[in-house]
Write a protein that holds these residues in place. Structure first.
Motif, PDB file in Angstrom:
ATOM      1  N   ARG A  20      55.557  36.904  48.482  1.00  0.00           N
ATOM      2  CA  ARG A  20      54.878  37.789  49.435  1.00  0.00           C
ATOM      3  C   ARG A  20      55.320  39.217  49.219  1.00  0.00           C
ATOM      4  O   ARG A  20      56.376  39.482  48.659  1.00  0.00           O
ATOM      5  N   TYR A  21      54.501  40.130  49.686  1.00  0.00           N
ATOM      6  CA  TYR A  21      54.776  41.545  49.411  1.00  0.00           C
ATOM      7  C   TYR A  21      54.445  42.412  50.615  1.00  0.00           C
ATOM      8  O   TYR A  21      53.292  42.584  50.978  1.00  0.00           O
ATOM      9  N   GLY A  22      55.508  42.966  51.237  1.00  0.00           N
ATOM     10  CA  GLY A  22      55.349  43.964  52.300  1.00  0.00           C
ATOM     11  C   GLY A  22      54.398  43.560  53.399  1.00  0.00           C
ATOM     12  O   GLY A  22      54.307  42.413  53.795  1.00  0.00           O
ATOM     13  N   ARG A  23      53.657  44.532  53.910  1.00  0.00           N
ATOM     14  CA  ARG A  23      52.756  44.266  55.035  1.00  0.00           C
ATOM     15  C   ARG A  23      51.511  43.497  54.597  1.00  0.00           C
ATOM     16  O   ARG A  23      50.749  43.037  55.421  1.00  0.00           O
ATOM     17  N   GLY A  24      51.324  43.383  53.293  1.00  0.00           N
ATOM     18  CA  GLY A  24      50.217  42.555  52.803  1.00  0.00           C
ATOM     19  C   GLY A  24      50.670  41.127  52.573  1.00  0.00           C
ATOM     20  O   GLY A  24      50.237  40.484  51.638  1.00  0.00           O
ATOM     21  N   ALA A  25      51.613  40.643  53.405  1.00  0.00           N
ATOM     22  CA  ALA A  25      52.165  39.301  53.227  1.00  0.00           C
ATOM     23  C   ALA A  25      51.051  38.269  53.114  1.00  0.00           C
ATOM     24  O   ALA A  25      50.125  38.237  53.903  1.00  0.00           O
ATOM     25  N   GLY A  26      51.177  37.417  52.118  1.00  0.00           N
ATOM     26  CA  GLY A  26      50.165  36.404  51.903  1.00  0.00           C
ATOM     27  C   GLY A  26      49.021  36.890  51.043  1.00  0.00           C
ATOM     28  O   GLY A  26      48.118  36.143  50.728  1.00  0.00           O
ATOM     29  N   SER A  27      49.046  38.167  50.650  1.00  0.00           N
ATOM     30  CA  SER A  27      47.971  38.702  49.828  1.00  0.00           C
ATOM     31  C   SER A  27      48.000  38.093  48.443  1.00  0.00           C
ATOM     32  O   SER A  27      49.049  37.739  47.924  1.00  0.00           O
ATOM     33  N   TYR A  28      46.830  37.963  47.836  1.00  0.00           N
ATOM     34  CA  TYR A  28      46.767  37.488  46.456  1.00  0.00           C
ATOM     35  C   TYR A  28      47.356  38.537  45.519  1.00  0.00           C
ATOM     36  O   TYR A  28      47.832  38.232  44.442  1.00  0.00           O
ATOM     37  N   PHE A  29      47.349  39.790  45.967  1.00  0.00           N
ATOM     38  CA  PHE A  29      47.907  40.881  45.163  1.00  0.00           C
ATOM     39  C   PHE A  29      49.416  40.691  45.046  1.00  0.00           C
ATOM     40  O   PHE A  29      50.085  40.293  45.985  1.00  0.00           O
ATOM     41  N   PHE A  30      49.958  40.986  43.886  1.00  0.00           N
ATOM     42  CA  PHE A  30      51.374  40.851  43.566  1.00  0.00           C
ATOM     43  C   PHE A  30      51.805  39.402  43.480  1.00  0.00           C
ATOM     44  O   PHE A  30      52.872  39.129  43.001  1.00  0.00           O
ATOM     45  N   GLN A  31      50.998  38.479  43.918  1.00  0.00           N
ATOM     46  CA  GLN A  31      51.328  37.082  43.691  1.00  0.00           C
ATOM     47  C   GLN A  31      50.326  36.506  42.698  1.00  0.00           C
ATOM     48  O   GLN A  31      50.674  36.193  41.573  1.00  0.00           O
ATOM     49  N   GLY A  32      49.067  36.409  43.120  1.00  0.00           N
ATOM     50  CA  GLY A  32      48.057  35.814  42.256  1.00  0.00           C
ATOM     51  C   GLY A  32      47.769  36.629  41.013  1.00  0.00           C
ATOM     52  O   GLY A  32      47.625  36.079  39.924  1.00  0.00           O
ATOM     53  N   TYR A  33      47.680  37.963  41.150  1.00  0.00           N
ATOM     54  CA  TYR A  33      47.356  38.783  39.990  1.00  0.00           C
ATOM     55  C   TYR A  33      48.476  38.768  38.964  1.00  0.00           C
ATOM     56  O   TYR A  33      48.240  38.616  37.766  1.00  0.00           O
ATOM     57  N   PHE A  34      49.712  38.934  39.419  1.00  0.00           N
ATOM     58  CA  PHE A  34      50.821  38.888  38.483  1.00  0.00           C
ATOM     59  C   PHE A  34      51.014  37.471  37.936  1.00  0.00           C
ATOM     60  O   PHE A  34      51.451  37.286  36.803  1.00  0.00           O
ATOM     61  N   GLN A  35      50.689  36.490  38.761  1.00  0.00           N
ATOM     62  CA  GLN A  35      50.816  35.104  38.333  1.00  0.00           C
ATOM     63  C   GLN A  35      49.947  34.802  37.117  1.00  0.00           C
ATOM     64  O   GLN A  35      50.299  33.952  36.288  1.00  0.00           O
ATOM     65  N   GLN A  36      48.844  35.500  36.992  1.00  0.00           N
ATOM     66  CA  GLN A  36      47.957  35.268  35.853  1.00  0.00           C
ATOM     67  C   GLN A  36      48.659  35.520  34.519  1.00  0.00           C
ATOM     68  O   GLN A  36      48.338  34.897  33.518  1.00  0.00           O
ATOM     69  N   PHE A  37      49.629  36.424  34.509  1.00  0.00           N
ATOM     70  CA  PHE A  37      50.289  36.752  33.248  1.00  0.00           C
ATOM     71  C   PHE A  37      51.133  35.591  32.725  1.00  0.00           C
ATOM     72  O   PHE A  37      51.185  35.363  31.521  1.00  0.00           O
ATOM     73  N   TYR A  38      51.812  34.859  33.611  1.00  0.00           N
ATOM     74  CA  TYR A  38      52.613  33.728  33.118  1.00  0.00           C
ATOM     75  C   TYR A  38      51.946  32.377  33.352  1.00  0.00           C
ATOM     76  O   TYR A  38      52.416  31.361  32.869  1.00  0.00           O
ATOM     77  N   LEU A  39      50.830  32.372  34.100  1.00  0.00           N
ATOM     78  CA  LEU A  39      50.100  31.132  34.318  1.00  0.00           C
ATOM     79  C   LEU A  39      48.927  30.969  33.351  1.00  0.00           C
ATOM     80  O   LEU A  39      48.517  29.850  33.048  1.00  0.00           O
ATOM     81  N   VAL A  40      48.426  32.090  32.817  1.00  0.00           N
ATOM     82  CA  VAL A  40      47.263  32.020  31.923  1.00  0.00           C
ATOM     83  C   VAL A  40      47.508  32.751  30.598  1.00  0.00           C
ATOM     84  O   VAL A  40      47.352  32.168  29.523  1.00  0.00           O
ATOM     85  N   VAL A  41      47.912  34.035  30.670  1.00  0.00           N
ATOM     86  CA  VAL A  41      48.000  34.840  29.450  1.00  0.00           C
ATOM     87  C   VAL A  41      49.085  34.320  28.510  1.00  0.00           C
ATOM     88  O   VAL A  41      48.836  34.099  27.316  1.00  0.00           O
ATOM     89  N   LEU A  42      50.301  34.119  29.028  1.00  0.00           N
ATOM     90  CA  LEU A  42      51.372  33.615  28.168  1.00  0.00           C
ATOM     91  C   LEU A  42      51.092  32.198  27.662  1.00  0.00           C
ATOM     92  O   LEU A  42      51.344  31.903  26.487  1.00  0.00           O
ATOM     93  N   PRO A  43      50.558  31.277  28.486  1.00  0.00           N
ATOM     94  CA  PRO A  43      50.138  29.977  27.936  1.00  0.00           C
ATOM     95  C   PRO A  43      49.066  30.118  26.855  1.00  0.00           C
ATOM     96  O   PRO A  43      49.072  29.358  25.873  1.00  0.00           O
ATOM     97  N   PHE A  44      48.148  31.071  27.009  1.00  0.00           N
ATOM     98  CA  PHE A  44      47.132  31.309  25.979  1.00  0.00           C
ATOM     99  C   PHE A  44      47.805  31.659  24.654  1.00  0.00           C
ATOM    100  O   PHE A  44      47.454  31.128  23.598  1.00  0.00           O
ATOM    101  N   VAL A  45      48.795  32.561  24.702  1.00  0.00           N
ATOM    102  CA  VAL A  45      49.528  32.956  23.495  1.00  0.00           C
ATOM    103  C   VAL A  45      50.302  31.761  22.931  1.00  0.00           C
ATOM    104  O   VAL A  45      50.335  31.536  21.718  1.00  0.00           O
ATOM    105  N   THR A  46      50.924  30.983  23.812  1.00  0.00           N
ATOM    106  CA  THR A  46      51.687  29.807  23.381  1.00  0.00           C
ATOM    107  C   THR A  46      50.783  28.800  22.668  1.00  0.00           C
ATOM    108  O   THR A  46      51.142  28.262  21.611  1.00  0.00           O
ATOM    109  N   LEU A  47      49.620  28.535  23.238  1.00  0.00           N
ATOM    110  CA  LEU A  47      48.679  27.607  22.611  1.00  0.00           C
ATOM    111  C   LEU A  47      48.122  28.176  21.308  1.00  0.00           C
ATOM    112  O   LEU A  47      47.836  27.421  20.370  1.00  0.00           O
TER     113      LEU A  47
END
Length: 488
Positions: free
Chosen positions: A201-228
């Motif tokens: 969670r991040y500041g007053r935007g607690a529960g926001s997809y921002f800073f959680q979901g967006y950053f998550q894409q880098f190690y949940l999708v982009v880095l796995p793409f490179v690994t594969l």
């Protein structure tokens, strides 16, 4: 035997399954439970037969993987809850919910019918097509220096943005919990809850997809793409340096996926690599499959233990509880809530999920559902199997229609993969999207599109192709100039 005759024989065998099940119900039945259990087993077996016949052939396809997840995560626990009249569920219970029964039996059968329709529409014969696929050679279309530069940039950006996110959080839940493993259960579990909440969670935007979901894409999708990408090239070129890099990237990616002490992302990543491996080979080897299964289950149990679930036996108990009961508890609760206590949303739930992808407070259906079920435990989200999402929006007609469409799309995607050129990039896309589509067995459509990476993967492929064209543009111009000089 003609194609028409074979098709007629196939339909007769399918009808045989149903007739045998119905006969068994009347002969063996000693009560309603036995009749309903036999009927459900008959329909599930029928669905499995259709899926394996049209999307099997010793390949891991979206439909076969979905059916596996459905059987483990939904059917086993779901029938248990149903036969016990919903006793123990978080919301409601005590009254047998026949809508739930129809959803988990009729839904999987409708999905199987969607698979069959896609095969018939494309005149797809899995045995013939798979034989052609195995005989065709693999091709590496992305082997220019520029392609490797772009992939390298993908990897560096993914690592950099993940480190920025960790720095912004100021902690890693996995490491925080490992430091206090000597503490008591209450201390470890409380620290787990606190650190995980701070991490996601991040500041007053607690529960926001921002800073959680967006950053998550880098190690949940982009880095796995490179690994594969690296893994596919090892399978093709068989160079030790590629094998070593595949292992290093896989270990690093596994750490990032486990650092928030979530279990499903790591499991998905392991299976994704296995999908890449199996579909490159074009066949399943039992010993290799067992190795991946044991590794996935071991890591799942280990993370459960680290999260503060006491000794190993207790950890194993909670692990099997998470696998067989947690998702179904939520699913059954949805069928208890609608329409008994809430009116169907009529599409507003899935629109809320789409809105929840945008920056700002999380307004997704999974957040609303968590508040309805577990408000006393604070704030959070809960998994919404796509049947639950469809039911909350449109009732049983939505479950059946959505399942039919899902099966059609899964099989269409498989047909796209197995026909045409066998390129390594196509294999990578197939592995990632196959896992996302199979994830419908435990989550909702918006999650598989955005969080599990369908959209991000397609964007990565688009960027890779655009950059490839840019790197190729200069040589083409140079060659044209030489040709013109030759005519002077």
């Amino acid at each position: 035997m003609t194609s028409l005759g074979a098709r007629a024989l196939s339909y007769r065998s399918l009808a045989g399954y149903l007739a045998f099940g119905l006969l068994g119900c009347f002969v063996i039945s000693g009560g309603e439970n036995q009749v309903l259990l036999l009927l459900s087993l008959t329909f599930v077996a029928l669905a499995g037969h259709i899926i394996l016949r049209h999307a099997g052939g010793f390949m891991l396809t979206p439909a076969t993987l979905f059916f596996l997840f459905y059987t483990v995560f939904t059917y086993v626990g779901g029938m248990g809850y149903f036969l016990l009249d919903g006793q123990g569920v978080s919301y409601g219970g005590g009254v047998r919910n026949y809508a739930f029964y129809l959803a988990i039996t009729g839904g999987v059968l409708a999905l199987a019918v969607g698979v069959m329709i896609a095969s018939q529409a494309n005149q797809f014969n899995p045995k013939v097509e798979l034989t052609k696929f195995r005989l065709a050679p693999w091709r590496d279309r992305h082997r220019m220096p520029g392609d490797y530069v772009v992939i390298g940039l993908f990897g560096l950006v993914a690592l950099g943005m993940t480190l920025v996110y960790i720095t912004n959080r100021g902690l890693i839940p996995l490491l925080e919990i490992l430091r206090i493993q000597e503490g008591g259960f209450d201390e470890i579990y409380e620290r787990y809850q606190t650190t995980r909440a701070m991490f996601s969670r991040y500041g007053r935007g607690a529960g926001s997809y921002f800073f959680q979901g967006y950053f998550q894409q880098f190690y949940l999708v982009v880095l796995p793409f490179v690994t594969l990408f690296v893994g596919s090239r090892y399978l093709f070129y068989r160079k030790r340096i590629l094998a070593a890099l595949w292992i290093v990237l896989g270990a690093l990616n596994s750490f990032f996926l486990a650092m928030a002490l979530q279990r499903w992302p790591l499991m998905f990543f392991i299976i994704m690599n296995y999908v890449l491996y199996v579909n490159y080979r074009g066949r399943i080897k039992t010993s290799h499959a067992l190795f991946f299964v044991v590794m996935a289950l071991s890591l799942f149990a280990l993370l459960t233990y680290i999260r503060g679930m006491g000794d190993l036996s207790t950890a194993l108990f909670w692990a099997q509880n998470r696998i067989f009961k947690t998702n179904v508890d939520v699913l059954y609760s949805i069928f208890e809530m609608f329409p008994r206590h809430f009116e169907f949303f009529g599409g507003l739930a899935i629109l809320a999920d789409l809105k929840g992808v945008l920056p700002g407070p999380d307004v997704a259906f999974s957040r609303w559902l968590f508040d309805a079920l577990y408000r006393v435990h604070g704030t959070g989200t809960t998994p919404t199997i796509f049947w639950g999402q469809l039911y909350a929006d449109f009732g049983l007609p939505g479950v059946l229609a959505g399942s039919l469409l899902a099966g059609f799309l899964m099989q269409w995607f498989y047909i796209w993969f197995i026909r045409g050129e066998k390129s390594l990039l196509k294999l990578i896309v197939y592995a990632i999207i196959t896992m996302a589509l199979a994830g419908l067995a435990i989550t909702n459509p918006v999650t598989i599109l955005f969080q599990l990476g369908i959209v991000s993967t397609l964007l990565l492929v688009l960027v890779l192709k655009v950059m490839r064209d840019l790197f190729q543009a200069e040589p083409k111009v140079a060659n044209l100039g030489l040709m013109q000089l030759g005519h002077v």
